[in-house]
Design a protein around this motif. Structure first.
Motif, PDB file in Angstrom:
ATOM      1  N   GLN A  65     -28.692  53.483  34.146  1.00 14.88           N
ATOM      2  CA  GLN A  65     -28.202  54.284  33.769  1.00 14.88           C
ATOM      3  C   GLN A  65     -27.039  54.449  34.114  1.00 14.88           C
ATOM      4  N   TRP A  66     -26.699  54.577  35.709  1.00  8.95           N
ATOM      5  CA  TRP A  66     -25.711  54.216  36.475  1.00  8.95           C
ATOM      6  C   TRP A  66     -24.821  53.338  35.226  1.00  8.95           C
ATOM      7  N   LEU A  67     -24.246  52.122  34.977  1.00  8.06           N
ATOM      8  CA  LEU A  67     -24.444  51.281  35.114  1.00  8.06           C
ATOM      9  C   LEU A  67     -23.460  51.034  33.543  1.00  8.06           C
ATOM     10  N   THR A  68     -24.422  52.632  32.763  1.00  9.11           N
ATOM     11  CA  THR A  68     -23.812  52.564  31.249  1.00  9.11           C
ATOM     12  C   THR A  68     -22.438  54.200  31.473  1.00  9.11           C
ATOM     13  N   LEU A  69     -22.859  55.002  32.124  1.00  8.78           N
ATOM     14  CA  LEU A  69     -22.126  55.779  33.255  1.00  8.78           C
ATOM     15  C   LEU A  69     -21.272  55.452  33.602  1.00  8.78           C
ATOM     16  N   ILE A  70     -20.989  54.354  34.723  1.00  8.98           N
ATOM     17  CA  ILE A  70     -19.652  53.940  35.296  1.00  8.98           C
ATOM     18  C   ILE A  70     -18.563  53.187  34.157  1.00  8.98           C
ATOM     19  N   ALA A  71     -19.630  52.523  32.818  1.00 13.25           N
ATOM     20  CA  ALA A  71     -18.352  51.938  31.834  1.00 13.25           C
ATOM     21  C   ALA A  71     -18.312  52.568  30.834  1.00 13.25           C
ATOM     22  N   CYS A  72     -18.287  53.906  30.725  1.00 21.34           N
ATOM     23  CA  CYS A  72     -18.351  54.629  30.056  1.00 21.34           C
ATOM     24  C   CYS A  72     -16.428  55.283  30.724  1.00 21.34           C
TER      25      CYS A  72
END
Length: 198
Positions: A65-72
């Motif tokens: 979820q951190w990865l998805t948020l940061i990428a977004c």
């Protein structure tokens, strides 16, 4: 359930993207709603709200979820800053390939495969099945990233539709296939569990 929470910002992005661009006055400021750039802003804001709410309620976010948020935040901000949707088109492939890298890395780093860390608390399987399952996730994320990239730059009129519904469809099909595969091997795990005598 967690996988579907991750799709909420994506669905909101899709809805706003499909709107015909129209001016909207908010507190004396004129904003355009509809199209790629306002949809990107909605994606960023809704991601912050969804993952922020999860963080408040759970006191943590999973690494994925951190990865998805940061990428977004990174790819969305670059899209708005440079007024180019090319950055956003790279988000799904990069995220998928980073997930694939994490699953590959767990074969060499740490004491357990990533899939076993995720699912090991719920089911018991022979090590060979965990290895096959982990490799299946690697292949899925590599394929998903490549499919997103291909559609984004080859079928530009449909890339948003594919980003939302294609990704969701591929994930559902993969999870169903995983469920069928696991159901065939759960009895193998039972046979490897030592029986205790009363």
């Amino acid at each position: 359930m967690k996988q579907f929470i991750d799709f909420i910002p994506l669905l909101l992005f899709f809805i706003v993207y499909k709107l015909d661009p129209r001016p909207l006055d908010i507190a004396g400021h004129s904003l355009t709603i509809g199209g790629i750039y306002s949809a990107t802003a909605v994606l960023i804001i809704s991601s912050l709200v969804v993952y922020g709410a999860l963080f408040v309620s759970q006191r943590k976010l999973e690494k994925s979820q951190w990865l998805t948020l940061i990428a977004c935040l990174v790819f969305g901000s670059l899209t708005l800053a440079f007024h180019s949707e090319t950055f956003l088109k790279w988000k799904a492939p990069v995220v998928n390939w980073l997930f694939a890298l994490a699953f590959i890395g767990s074969h060499f780093i740490g004491d357990r495969l990533l899939i076993k860390r995720i699912m090991g608390h719920a089911i018991s399987l022979p090590e060979l099945i965990w290895t096959r399952l982990n490799i299946a996730w690697v292949v899925f994320f590599l394929f998903s990233g490549a499919a997103n990239l291909f559609v984004a730059f080859t079928f530009q009129d449909y890339w948003v539709d594919f980003k939302v519904f294609g990704s969701l469809g591929m994930t559902l099909l993969f999870l169903i296939g995983q469920g069928v595969y696991l159901s065939r091997h759960l009895h193998d795990a039972d046979s490897t569990t030592p029986k205790t005598e009363d």
